[in-house]
Design an enzyme around this catalytic site. Sequence first.
Site, PDB file in Angstrom:
ATOM      1  N   GLY A  79      -7.351   3.124  -0.905  1.00  0.00           N
ATOM      2  CA  GLY A  79      -6.820   4.347  -1.461  1.00  0.00           C
ATOM      3  C   GLY A  79      -5.543   4.149  -2.246  1.00  0.00           C
ATOM      4  N   GLY A 128      -4.743   1.363  -4.012  1.00  0.00           N
ATOM      5  CA  GLY A 128      -5.004   0.637  -5.252  1.00  0.00           C
ATOM      6  C   GLY A 128      -5.844  -0.598  -4.994  1.00  0.00           C
ATOM      7  N   LYS A 186      -0.622  -6.657  -4.642  1.00  0.00           N
ATOM      8  CA  LYS A 186      -1.110  -5.309  -4.356  1.00  0.00           C
ATOM      9  C   LYS A 186      -0.635  -4.375  -5.466  1.00  0.00           C
ATOM     10  CE  LYS A 186       0.249  -2.804  -0.656  1.00  0.00           C
ATOM     11  NZ  LYS A 186       0.311  -2.398   0.771  1.00  0.00           N
ATOM     12  N   ASP A 246       1.653   0.969  13.214  1.00  0.00           N
ATOM     13  CA  ASP A 246       0.209   0.863  12.974  1.00  0.00           C
ATOM     14  C   ASP A 246      -0.298  -0.522  13.363  1.00  0.00           C
ATOM     15  OD1 ASP A 246      -2.219   1.976  12.285  1.00  0.00           O
ATOM     16  OD2 ASP A 246      -2.075   1.403  10.183  1.00  0.00           O
TER      17      ASP A 246
END
Length: 950
Positions: A642, A644, A660, A756
């Site tokens: 989402g 890239g 990225k 996360d």
Amino acid sequence: MGLRIEICLLFISTQFLVATAQTNTQYFAALEALKDAWTNIPPNWGGPDPCGSSWVGIQCNNSRITSIILPSMGLFGQLTGDIAQLSALQIVDLSYNSGLTGSLPPSIGNLTKLTTLALEGCGFYGPIPGTIGYLQQLRFLYLSSNSFTGSIPSSIGNLSNLFWLDLSVNNLSGTIPVSSGTTPGLDMLVNTKHFHFGNNQLSGAIPARLFNSSMTLIHVLFESNQLNGTIPSTLALVLSLEVVRLDRNSLTGSVPSNFSNLVYVNVLYLSNNQLTGPLPNLSSMNDLYNVDLSNNTFDTSLFPSWFSNLLSLTTIVMENTRLNGSLPGAIFNLPQLQAVSLSNNQLNGILDVGTSYGNQLKLVDLQNNSISDFIFTERVGASVEFILVGNPACSGTGGTNTYCAIPPSNSSYSFRSYSFPSKKCIPPKCSSNEVSSPNCRCAYPYTGTLFFKAPSFSDLGNSTIYTALGSSLLGCFQSNQLPVDSLYLSNPTENTDNYLLISLELFPYGQDRFNRTGISGIAFVLSNQTFNPPSTYGPFSFKADPYNYFAGNNLSNRGVITGVAVGGSVVLLLALLAGFYAFRQKRRAERADRVNNPFASWNPNTTSGGVPLLQEARCFSYDELKKYTNNFAEANRIGSGGYGKVYRGTLSNGQLVAIKRAKQGSLQGGLEFKMEIELLSRIHHKNVVGLMGFCFERAEQMLVYEYIANGTLHESLSGKTGINLDWMRRLRIALGVARGLQYLHELANPPIIHRDIKSSNILLDERLNAKVSDFGLSKPMGDAEKSHISTQVKGTMGYMDPEYYMTQQLTEKSDVYSFGVVLLELVTARQPIEKGKYIVREVRQRMIRDQVLYSLDEILDPVILAPPPKGLEQFVDLAMRFVEEEGARRPGMGAVVKEIENVMLIAGLNPNDDSSSTSATHEGDGKGYNHPYTDDSLFVYSGTFPLASN
């Protein structure tokens, strides 16, 4: 001729621009006042502009001075109130300047942006000003080894962001302040990890209100004071504690029975007090390494049998504690035990050690007891020293035995030296004051003494522990790009405070002496606890020796000032000509900036903020990254999501990188992107994916990471990569992730909550070293949200801390929970939520029902069950402790690392041995599998980067 004139004019215009002061006028005046108050200042502190001409130790953001870092500079003088005018200061480190004396000016409280105040090893005296409580952003306060007097200011309790509080080795007196309605106190420091108050003159009782269950302390060091009264039972409410030192005081009464709650304590010193009542029951302290209860008046009792169940113990010291009865020989079979000292007690009977004693055992001191006989069989390869002087076993003919004489003091340690790297050359003959380095080069070393305040071992002759320390020290200096070529560790001794003292010599790289910048950087690493020693060493401090051999030390301040004056006269004479030339070349310079200055496109007048303050991260141009990816060719695309796409790139030196690239719809604001790269550029650890650089031009936002070859842990556990993860490899992966998280929580600046942690965010390099990745949801622990309250919960279901989900209060214990889920993945190879079943609940219910771990074999990964691996039971038990529903019952990551290291020892692995097979030895090499960057979770972003609120 025209070219020569143009070059001359260019030089003059450059001097003119420097001379016309880029430093804010107020800041320059304040620094000049400080300079006038000090002597022996750095030679280049005479230039016209501290920011523009790079004064040693001065760092700036645009025209504002943000850091004064001058440790070990040999400064003399006082810290005057002029420092208060430097209102943008964030770091002040003047450590190891013993010539700095006088009192701290109360106006230091005006430095409201200060995050670090380091004044270790100076000569300051007088009271610590109460205005220090105004420094709301302060995270590190190091005032140790001075001569401060008076009481501890209660206003320190207002420092809600404080992480490290060190007031040790001073002359502070009075009681320990706690809050009372309108008055703040130290009990309010719920985010602080370190209370270091040893070697002062503090008196009165330790207030019961000082400790509470909301605290996250790991070190409580109150040794060598004049504290009295009882030990408050509230201390045992701080479940995160790892080191407790209350020794050498006048404490009375019984040790609270709830001390058994402190299951993560690894060093406990209660010696040399006036404690009474029963011996404390420490049977639940499975992480306990070193315990000293000596010289108290406990009730007469037998030697506790539960000691033989504490497998981590290295040192037991219980001298003069009224022990009686026989001493069980089983105690000597503990695998890590190195020393037992039980002198001046009433132990009796026959001491039968036989041959059942651990390989680490070195010393057993049982002087002045009532032991009637001694049975011991010396084992080949073992070397244990028994001392039974003053026992009946040494009367009559027994007195001729070696254990019936006090052995000579083993002073060999005092002269033992360890070199890093190992010396493999012939030392040259050096001139006076020079020393031959481990690489056999004559140089002037930077020296000092390391003080380890709570080491978990007692065998000072074990070379393995110094190898780990020396290697980690050298690696720290080199990873911080400091000019250290090699080092010596020598003279390991123990002082009367039970501190381990080790002499340190550091040698310069590429020359025979350090310059001031090099010394400043090295001392800053040591004074600010940037160096993280092996866990067995515990907390430390450093005392630097004066360094008198600075490179370029022959310059005098007068010469610099004279040179500046002459240069200034020339500049004034040619100012008009230089200005005309500068105006003529303006457009040409702007074009050159766009080519040569990587930050030329960064406009500080917009919402992007000032130019990023980066540590080792590089600014790439768009054209460079386009070239490295072959115009972002699809063949080089290795992931998408989402956010890239991610491309594999090859730098000009052949190094692979992962780039990225954000797509237009997901671009952050300029300020948020700037703050993200500033944060990521500070993260440097072998178990964390490193940011190499970024690109911020042509409406692009790109991050350049190191390339990780072997995919994610999730893919390996699911079989996609074809890599065989046996039990030993899984243990090493678990330890690597734990160490990476410990770094983020305790040593990153600012410390970071990942938020996360999951198997798809753990990457494996070519040697299967684990690397924590994806900081899209990360949150610095030092931001403006002081209580870590989130407006929106972020994370991945199945891994998310239920307490965080329910309360929206984020702490580092949320990462511990997620890590516990990853550990369960490691032993089951199952996703956290699979077919509607939650792995944590599945394991917990089965363990409660059957009380036998191997009833779990139907959900454990068959790959690791044949044969049943050593340490599996302990590993699963650890995982379940990490996923406790209440965050307060989970350990901090420092304790987590130690727990996993213990499991590795049970499994027969050396936790400090990082060797691992390369990917060439793994099953399935060459097979196709998803690259780590294909996981969409790598592109998760929380919408606003946490630092944006600062």
